[in-house]
Motif scaffolding. Sequence first.
Motif, mmCIF file in Angstrom:
data_model
loop_
_atom_site.group_PDB
_atom_site.id
_atom_site.type_symbol
_atom_site.label_atom_id
_atom_site.label_comp_id
_atom_site.label_asym_id
_atom_site.label_seq_id
_atom_site.Cartn_x
_atom_site.Cartn_y
_atom_site.Cartn_z
ATOM 1 N N THR A 235 -2.909 7.650 5.472
ATOM 2 C CA THR A 235 -1.901 7.384 4.166
ATOM 3 C C THR A 235 -2.363 8.098 3.196
ATOM 4 O O THR A 235 -3.610 8.013 2.973
ATOM 5 N N GLY A 236 -1.347 8.570 2.439
ATOM 6 C CA GLY A 236 -1.762 9.194 1.143
ATOM 7 C C GLY A 236 -0.511 9.302 0.133
ATOM 8 O O GLY A 236 0.604 8.798 0.663
ATOM 9 N N PRO A 237 -0.487 9.781 -0.772
ATOM 10 C CA PRO A 237 0.284 9.833 -1.877
ATOM 11 C C PRO A 237 1.640 10.755 -1.318
ATOM 12 O O PRO A 237 1.828 11.462 -0.492
ATOM 13 N N HIS B 215 0.877 -1.194 -0.024
ATOM 14 C CA HIS B 215 0.022 -0.003 0.085
ATOM 15 C C HIS B 215 0.919 1.181 0.092
ATOM 16 O O HIS B 215 0.640 2.124 -0.897
ATOM 17 N N ILE B 216 2.024 1.347 0.897
ATOM 18 C CA ILE B 216 2.664 2.384 0.811
ATOM 19 C C ILE B 216 3.641 2.435 -0.376
ATOM 20 O O ILE B 216 3.665 3.689 -0.745
ATOM 21 N N ALA B 217 4.151 1.432 -0.974
ATOM 22 C CA ALA B 217 4.728 1.752 -2.215
ATOM 23 C C ALA B 217 4.059 2.066 -3.332
ATOM 24 O O ALA B 217 4.209 2.873 -4.062
ATOM 25 N N ASP B 218 2.560 1.467 -3.173
ATOM 26 C CA ASP B 218 1.737 1.884 -4.459
ATOM 27 C C ASP B 218 1.418 3.559 -4.339
ATOM 28 O O ASP B 218 1.293 4.094 -5.238
ATOM 29 N N LEU B 219 1.694 4.016 -3.113
ATOM 30 C CA LEU B 219 1.354 5.451 -3.159
ATOM 31 C C LEU B 219 2.941 6.445 -3.292
ATOM 32 O O LEU B 219 2.655 7.586 -3.297
ATOM 33 N N GLY B 220 3.986 5.644 -3.748
ATOM 34 C CA GLY B 220 4.983 6.275 -4.280
ATOM 35 C C GLY B 220 6.085 6.479 -3.291
ATOM 36 O O GLY B 220 6.981 7.430 -3.501
ATOM 37 N N PRO C 110 -0.795 14.060 9.300
ATOM 38 C CA PRO C 110 -0.666 12.463 8.614
ATOM 39 C C PRO C 110 -1.641 12.243 7.486
ATOM 40 O O PRO C 110 -2.543 12.977 7.283
ATOM 41 N N GLY C 111 -0.959 11.457 6.523
ATOM 42 C CA GLY C 111 -1.903 11.370 5.579
ATOM 43 C C GLY C 111 -1.271 12.491 4.228
ATOM 44 O O GLY C 111 -1.618 12.230 3.015
ATOM 45 N N ARG C 112 -0.722 13.513 4.566
ATOM 46 C CA ARG C 112 -0.492 14.748 3.636
ATOM 47 C C ARG C 112 1.079 14.862 3.750
ATOM 48 O O ARG C 112 1.632 14.636 2.577
ATOM 49 N N ASP C 113 1.595 15.017 5.128
ATOM 50 C CA ASP C 113 2.976 15.446 4.946
ATOM 51 C C ASP C 113 3.848 13.868 5.195
ATOM 52 O O ASP C 113 4.982 13.743 4.700
ATOM 53 N N VAL C 114 3.264 13.280 6.219
ATOM 54 C CA VAL C 114 3.790 11.764 6.504
ATOM 55 C C VAL C 114 2.666 10.694 6.647
ATOM 56 O O VAL C 114 1.676 11.144 7.190
ATOM 57 N N SER C 115 2.856 9.720 5.914
ATOM 58 C CA SER C 115 1.969 8.517 5.945
ATOM 59 C C SER C 115 2.311 7.646 6.877
ATOM 60 O O SER C 115 3.515 7.350 7.411
ATOM 61 N N LEU D 249 -6.722 5.927 11.238
ATOM 62 C CA LEU D 249 -5.083 5.132 11.172
ATOM 63 C C LEU D 249 -5.529 3.897 10.175
ATOM 64 O O LEU D 249 -6.204 3.009 10.362
ATOM 65 N N THR D 250 -4.485 4.071 9.187
ATOM 66 C CA THR D 250 -4.614 2.960 8.403
ATOM 67 C C THR D 250 -3.733 1.730 9.024
ATOM 68 O O THR D 250 -2.837 1.892 9.554
ATOM 69 N N THR D 251 -4.469 0.534 8.911
ATOM 70 C CA THR D 251 -3.864 -0.729 9.574
ATOM 71 C C THR D 251 -4.123 -1.810 9.012
ATOM 72 O O THR D 251 -5.138 -2.137 8.243
ATOM 73 N N ILE D 252 -3.858 -2.997 9.891
ATOM 74 C CA ILE D 252 -4.345 -4.234 9.474
ATOM 75 C C ILE D 252 -5.217 -4.508 10.484
ATOM 76 O O ILE D 252 -5.031 -4.463 11.827
#
Length: 356
Positions: free
Chosen positions: A347-349, A175-180, A285-290, A305-308
Amino acid sequence: MAATLQTIADELGVSRSTVSNAYSRPDQLSPDLRARIFEAAERLGYSGPNPTARSLRRGKVNAIGVLLTDDLSMAFTDPYAVAYLRGLAEAASARETSLLLINLPKDTEAGRRVVSNAAVDAFCLYCVPDWHGALELIRARGVPIVIGEDPNAFGPDAGYVGIDERSAARRLGEHIADLGHTDVAIVAHWIVHGGVTGPVDADPDALRYYVTGERVRGFRDAFVEAGLPWERVLLINAAANDREEGAAAAAHALDRLGRATAILTTSDVLALGVLDALRVRGLRPGRDVSVTGFDDIPEAEPTGLTTIRQPSVERGRLAGEILLDPPEDPARRRLTLPVSLVVRATTGPNPAKEKS
């Protein structure tokens, strides 16, 4: 002189075993005789058989020993532990069994003494590292065991209720890798046994604690597959699995040149600490740092929070059922439960790529 079983027997002109049966095997006596025994016991001040002695005679104490090597207070303060123990307690209560929380000292000899002296019918290993020297003695006790971490730690005869830790963590990494994101940090507890909070240079394949190792390896799998060299990932040890250490660990990723744009953690509690660190620095969070967590504790949703998400209460309940009412089919005593990726606002780009 205190009244005994024999005192009651002499008073009523019955055998000592008859009086004992009134307490332990009531189906062996008529209701009238039981009533007479209890009336005499109350009149003579007899409160019943000693429960410890009775348990020793039966060879059963109706208690599950729950082993933890973190501070015992985590059973009441860590949200995931609370949920897991709730499920375990539900299964135990339904079978008239108690839970005995056992703080297993990290020192091997002290740990062996604790295991040897524990008056329990079974062990649930909630949080015990693979290297603990008491594991062999736990095996030697010959009582049922259920584990929730390394499925191979006690062989095929031990019960197991867990998740595929590595696969779950990989989903977060993907997920993090897909966001670049390419400037990534990982905050994890017990990367270094007894270590302080701060960056570490550690080979994921050499990490000794199973859960931390599998989750870090899962993150690595995702990043390497996405073409992100593992050498670029900042690995940070958290000295404890709590919010304060999560915030302290995050500082190492945020207060440096080439600040991380994404911080993955191995628990929601650590992730909440990372969010605290962002807040005091004015970072979004999600803008400056995911930021990602792991577990989906109750506080995860309101904080975005993005999570499992893993079935914490269900894991505990199934562990208790396997210990106290084991299925005849051995395969059903070893369960790998499903998890899901929950994407929320933390989480974000990669902001650096959005600006370019």
